[in-house]
Design a protein around this motif. Structure first.
Motif, PDB file in Angstrom:
ATOM      1  N   LEU A 152       0.823  -1.206   0.000  1.00 17.35           N
ATOM      2  CA  LEU A 152       0.000   0.000   0.000  1.00 17.35           C
ATOM      3  C   LEU A 152       0.863   1.263   0.000  1.00 17.35           C
ATOM      4  CD1 LEU A 152      -2.754  -1.034   2.588  1.00 17.35           C
ATOM      5  CD2 LEU A 152      -3.030  -0.812   0.116  1.00 17.35           C
ATOM      6  N   ALA A 153       1.964   1.239   0.761  1.00 20.32           N
ATOM      7  CA  ALA A 153       2.859   2.397   0.815  1.00 20.32           C
ATOM      8  C   ALA A 153       3.501   2.658  -0.544  1.00 20.32           C
ATOM      9  CB  ALA A 153       3.933   2.186   1.883  1.00 20.32           C
ATOM     10  N   ILE A 154       3.889   1.582  -1.230  1.00 19.52           N
ATOM     11  CA  ILE A 154       4.483   1.736  -2.559  1.00 19.52           C
ATOM     12  C   ILE A 154       3.455   2.310  -3.524  1.00 19.52           C
ATOM     13  CG2 ILE A 154       5.378   0.457  -4.542  1.00 19.52           C
ATOM     14  CD1 ILE A 154       6.709  -1.454  -2.524  1.00 19.52           C
ATOM     15  N   GLY A 155       2.243   1.781  -3.484  1.00 17.69           N
ATOM     16  CA  GLY A 155       1.197   2.277  -4.374  1.00 17.69           C
ATOM     17  C   GLY A 155       0.833   3.725  -4.117  1.00 17.69           C
ATOM     18  N   ALA A 156       0.947   4.166  -2.846  1.00 13.42           N
ATOM     19  CA  ALA A 156       0.590   5.541  -2.485  1.00 13.42           C
ATOM     20  C   ALA A 156       1.730   6.522  -2.705  1.00 13.42           C
ATOM     21  CB  ALA A 156       0.142   5.589  -1.025  1.00 13.42           C
ATOM     22  N   GLY A 157       2.928   6.025  -3.051  1.00 10.39           N
ATOM     23  CA  GLY A 157       4.071   6.920  -3.232  1.00 10.39           C
ATOM     24  C   GLY A 157       4.570   7.496  -1.929  1.00 10.39           C
ATOM     25  N   ALA A 158       4.484   6.717  -0.850  1.00  4.86           N
ATOM     26  CA  ALA A 158       4.981   7.174   0.449  1.00  4.86           C
ATOM     27  C   ALA A 158       6.488   6.945   0.522  1.00  4.86           C
ATOM     28  CB  ALA A 158       4.263   6.426   1.566  1.00  4.86           C
ATOM     29  N   GLY A 159       7.093   7.299   1.660  1.00  9.20           N
ATOM     30  CA  GLY A 159       8.489   6.958   1.906  1.00  9.20           C
ATOM     31  C   GLY A 159       9.493   7.906   1.298  1.00  9.20           C
ATOM     32  N   LEU A 160      10.487   7.357   0.596  1.00  8.89           N
ATOM     33  CA  LEU A 160      11.597   8.137   0.053  1.00  8.89           C
ATOM     34  C   LEU A 160      11.120   9.148  -0.979  1.00  8.89           C
ATOM     35  CD1 LEU A 160      14.058   5.170  -0.656  1.00  8.89           C
ATOM     36  CD2 LEU A 160      14.065   6.666   1.350  1.00  8.89           C
ATOM     37  N   ARG A 161      11.836  10.273  -1.068  1.00  2.00           N
ATOM     38  CA  ARG A 161      11.609  11.246  -2.133  1.00  2.00           C
ATOM     39  C   ARG A 161      12.857  11.289  -3.006  1.00  2.00           C
ATOM     40  NH1 ARG A 161       7.583  10.222  -0.747  1.00  2.00           N
ATOM     41  NH2 ARG A 161       5.841  11.424   0.089  1.00  2.00           N
ATOM     42  N   ILE A 162      12.710  10.932  -4.281  1.00  3.00           N
ATOM     43  CA  ILE A 162      13.824  10.970  -5.226  1.00  3.00           C
ATOM     44  C   ILE A 162      13.663  12.202  -6.093  1.00  3.00           C
ATOM     45  CG2 ILE A 162      14.968   9.798  -7.155  1.00  3.00           C
ATOM     46  CD1 ILE A 162      12.879   7.846  -4.661  1.00  3.00           C
ATOM     47  N   VAL A 163      14.628  13.082  -6.061  1.00  4.24           N
ATOM     48  CA  VAL A 163      14.584  14.316  -6.831  1.00  4.24           C
ATOM     49  C   VAL A 163      15.545  14.177  -8.007  1.00  4.24           C
ATOM     50  CG1 VAL A 163      14.799  16.828  -6.798  1.00  4.24           C
ATOM     51  CG2 VAL A 163      14.134  15.605  -4.709  1.00  4.24           C
ATOM     52  N   GLY A 164      14.991  14.173  -9.209  1.00  4.73           N
ATOM     53  CA  GLY A 164      15.806  14.019 -10.407  1.00  4.73           C
ATOM     54  C   GLY A 164      14.943  14.073 -11.639  1.00  4.73           C
ATOM     55  N   SER A 165      15.550  13.885 -12.791  1.00  3.74           N
ATOM     56  CA  SER A 165      14.837  13.926 -14.067  1.00  3.74           C
ATOM     57  C   SER A 165      14.532  12.511 -14.532  1.00  3.74           C
ATOM     58  CB  SER A 165      15.671  14.649 -15.124  1.00  3.74           C
ATOM     59  OG  SER A 165      15.099  14.474 -16.405  1.00  3.74           O
ATOM     60  N   CYS A 166      13.303  12.295 -14.979  1.00  3.18           N
ATOM     61  CA  CYS A 166      12.930  10.968 -15.484  1.00  3.18           C
ATOM     62  C   CYS A 166      13.672  10.646 -16.775  1.00  3.18           C
ATOM     63  CB  CYS A 166      11.423  10.872 -15.685  1.00  3.18           C
ATOM     64  SG  CYS A 166      10.773  11.963 -16.964  1.00  3.18           S
ATOM     65  N   PHE A 167      14.311  11.642 -17.400  1.00  3.60           N
ATOM     66  CA  PHE A 167      15.071  11.417 -18.621  1.00  3.60           C
ATOM     67  C   PHE A 167      16.548  11.135 -18.345  1.00  3.60           C
ATOM     68  CE2 PHE A 167      11.531  14.238 -19.824  1.00  3.60           C
ATOM     69  CZ  PHE A 167      10.902  13.404 -20.738  1.00  3.60           C
ATOM     70  N   SER A 168      16.948  11.177 -17.065  1.00  2.00           N
ATOM     71  CA  SER A 168      18.343  10.952 -16.693  1.00  2.00           C
ATOM     72  C   SER A 168      18.608   9.461 -16.493  1.00  2.00           C
ATOM     73  CB  SER A 168      18.666  11.712 -15.393  1.00  2.00           C
ATOM     74  OG  SER A 168      19.838  11.212 -14.791  1.00  2.00           O
ATOM     75  N   PRO A 169      19.627   8.894 -17.167  1.00  2.00           N
ATOM     76  CA  PRO A 169      19.963   7.478 -16.946  1.00  2.00           C
ATOM     77  C   PRO A 169      20.286   7.182 -15.487  1.00  2.00           C
ATOM     78  CG  PRO A 169      21.055   8.303 -18.913  1.00  2.00           C
ATOM     79  CD  PRO A 169      20.449   9.492 -18.229  1.00  2.00           C
ATOM     80  N   ARG A 170      20.956   8.105 -14.804  1.00  2.00           N
ATOM     81  CA  ARG A 170      21.306   7.881 -13.390  1.00  2.00           C
ATOM     82  C   ARG A 170      20.044   7.827 -12.532  1.00  2.00           C
ATOM     83  NH1 ARG A 170      25.503  12.135 -11.341  1.00  2.00           N
ATOM     84  NH2 ARG A 170      25.195  10.875  -9.466  1.00  2.00           N
ATOM     85  N   THR A 171      19.088   8.688 -12.824  1.00  2.00           N
ATOM     86  CA  THR A 171      17.836   8.660 -12.068  1.00  2.00           C
ATOM     87  C   THR A 171      17.070   7.384 -12.351  1.00  2.00           C
ATOM     88  OG1 THR A 171      17.688  11.079 -12.106  1.00  2.00           O
ATOM     89  CG2 THR A 171      15.666   9.860 -11.621  1.00  2.00           C
ATOM     90  N   ARG A 172      17.038   6.968 -13.616  1.00  2.00           N
ATOM     91  CA  ARG A 172      16.342   5.730 -13.967  1.00  2.00           C
ATOM     92  C   ARG A 172      16.972   4.532 -13.283  1.00  2.00           C
ATOM     93  NH1 ARG A 172      13.334   4.760 -18.563  1.00  2.00           N
ATOM     94  NH2 ARG A 172      13.571   2.595 -17.894  1.00  2.00           N
ATOM     95  N   ASP A 173      18.309   4.462 -13.238  1.00  2.00           N
ATOM     96  CA  ASP A 173      18.994   3.360 -12.554  1.00  2.00           C
ATOM     97  C   ASP A 173      18.632   3.337 -11.074  1.00  2.00           C
ATOM     98  OD1 ASP A 173      20.201   2.562 -14.885  1.00  2.00           O
ATOM     99  OD2 ASP A 173      22.126   3.521 -14.458  1.00  2.00           O
ATOM    100  N   LEU A 174      18.591   4.509 -10.467  1.00  2.00           N
ATOM    101  CA  LEU A 174      18.260   4.602  -9.044  1.00  2.00           C
ATOM    102  C   LEU A 174      16.816   4.178  -8.800  1.00  2.00           C
ATOM    103  CD1 LEU A 174      19.379   5.494  -6.263  1.00  2.00           C
ATOM    104  CD2 LEU A 174      18.451   7.766  -6.742  1.00  2.00           C
TER     105      LEU A 174
END
Length: 420
Positions: A152-174
């Motif tokens: 439920l937490a994963i579906g709700a987007g709770a927890g960690l906040r990742i700040v980055g670009s969805c077009f960045s390979p490094r962000t996608r890997d993370l």
């Protein structure tokens, strides 16, 4: 789901579904008595904090009297998120707090405190692990609730906040690492999220700091990589053992099973994987042909339950880490890792699993870091929400993926390259 009036909460989901009911069971007096034998009573004052986001909790807490409040990380006095809605729950007698991360050695992603005077049962983690792996009824109630809460937490987007670009390979890997390890999170997209610019100013971040991860409270990981984040979350051992009986390379179902069998026979086992536990099976919405689960089981639940068995028998798990070379050295083997560390063992089990095959389509490489996925999990669904999706394949996994994306995407195309 909650035990107190709405005036005591900033936001609480009201609808009760089978999942949410299963996530917040109320233990009976007999079950509480079992936990009292394993733990101790603790009296709390109004507002007393039991768990902070980012901390590694050491105990299970079950309410005896009064109420406990649990909230997503943003409640923890963090002005950066003061305008965001909060996932808040209030628990009365018989309810317990936490999720499966408590059993897997992960930090908490929620804030837990007392509302008014309260009394709880405090059960140490080692005692909780013994209950989950030995008490068929009580252990299953707790474990099942923990697994559903994490989902439920994963579906709700709770927890960690990742700040980055969805077009960045490094962000996608993370993001891939976080999703495959079943960590609750949300992407604050630098390109599309209106709050991203304000958050970047508040953090004083530069281009070199992205992607960054907000763990909760004031803890932030700048220039985050999967390895750095795993270390910050306490998911990796301080160092690999110099020697052991068995090294298992790959933590899919085969590798997990090998580690459990070897460790249960008293052998020292070092289990490693480059990404996550569960392997390809861990990305499946439902597995119906796995021995022992006639009603089927999700890939994430299979991975989490297997991981608890690995911990139960004392095997060492190290993720993410990549094996560079295996060298035969007289009658033993030296396993050399990408970071230069080594482990010497009597046996090496290679359970490296699949390598995804790319479509022979011209120009496809341009989309590898932004629009091309090899799994259908909550992470991919969030990135494709309200947009058309094409699923390529004609097998069972493709059909499951198409049905999964149909819940959130505006249109789903199933492309089958065979004649039928």
């Amino acid at each position: 789901m909650s035990d107190t009036p709405a005036a005591n909460r900033r936001q609480v989901a009201q609808a009760e579904t089978p999942d949410t009911i299963g996530a917040f069971p109320r233990l009976s007096d007999e079950q509480i008595a079992v936990l009292l034998v394993r733990g101790q009573r603790r009296t709390l004052t109004d507002g007393e904090v039991l768990i902070q986001p980012g901390e590694h909790p050491s105990s299970l807490y079950v309410v005896l009297e009064g109420h406990l409040l649990t909230a997503d990380t943003e409640l923890a006095a963090d002005p950066r998120h003061s305008d965001e809605s909060l996932a808040v729950e209030v628990h009365g007698r018989g309810r317990f707090v936490g999720d499966v991360g408590l059993l897997e050695g992960q930090p908490s992603f929620v804030f837990v405190s007392a509302i008014g005077a309260a009394e709880v049962v405090e059960v140490p983690v080692d005692e909780l692990e013994a209950i989950v792996t030995s008490d068929l009824l009580l252990g299953e109630i707790i474990l099942r609730a923990y697994l559903i809460r994490r989902s439920l937490a994963i579906g709700a987007g709770a927890g960690l906040r990742i700040v980055g670009s969805c077009f960045s390979p490094r962000t996608r890997d993370l993001l891939d690492f976080i999703a495959r390890n079943r960590l609750p999170h949300r992407l604050v997209d630098l390109d599309e999220d209106e709050k991203a610019e304000r958050l970047v100013r508040q953090l004083g971040a530069t281009v070199a700091d992205f992607p960054l991860v907000i763990l909760g409270g004031s803890r932030t990981v700048l220039g985050a990589t999967p390895a750095r984040l795993a270390e910050e979350l306490g998911m990796r051992p301080p160092a690999p053992p110099a020697t052991c009986d068995v090294v298992v390379v790959g933590a899919g179902p085969a590798g997990l099973a090998a580690a459990v069998y070897a460790a249960s026979d008293g052998l020292s086992v070092y289990l490693c994987d480059a990404v996550a536990t569960g392997g390809q099976a861990g990305t499946s919405a439902k597995i119906e042909n796995y021995l022992g689960f006639p009603a089927g089981i999700s890939g994430t639940e299979l991975a989490d339950r297997s991981l608890l068995q690995v911990r139960k028998f004392g095997a060492t798990l190290d993720i993410p880490t990549t094996v560079q070379e295996v060298v035969e050295d007289e009658d033993r083997f030296r396993v050399i890792f990408e970071d230069g560390s080594e482990v010497t063992s009597d046996v090496v089990v290679l359970a490296t699993g699949v390598r995804y095959r790319s479509l022979p389509a011209a120009g496809l490489d341009r989309f590898q870091t932004s629009n091309l996925f090899y799994a259908a999990t909550a992470q991919e669904a969030r990135m494709c929400v309200d947009t058309p999706v094409a699923v390529v394949g004609g097998g069972n996994s493709a059909g499951q993926a198409a049905l999964f994306f149909a819940r959130t995407s505006s249109r789903v195309h199933l492309v089958v390259r065979a004649a039928d």
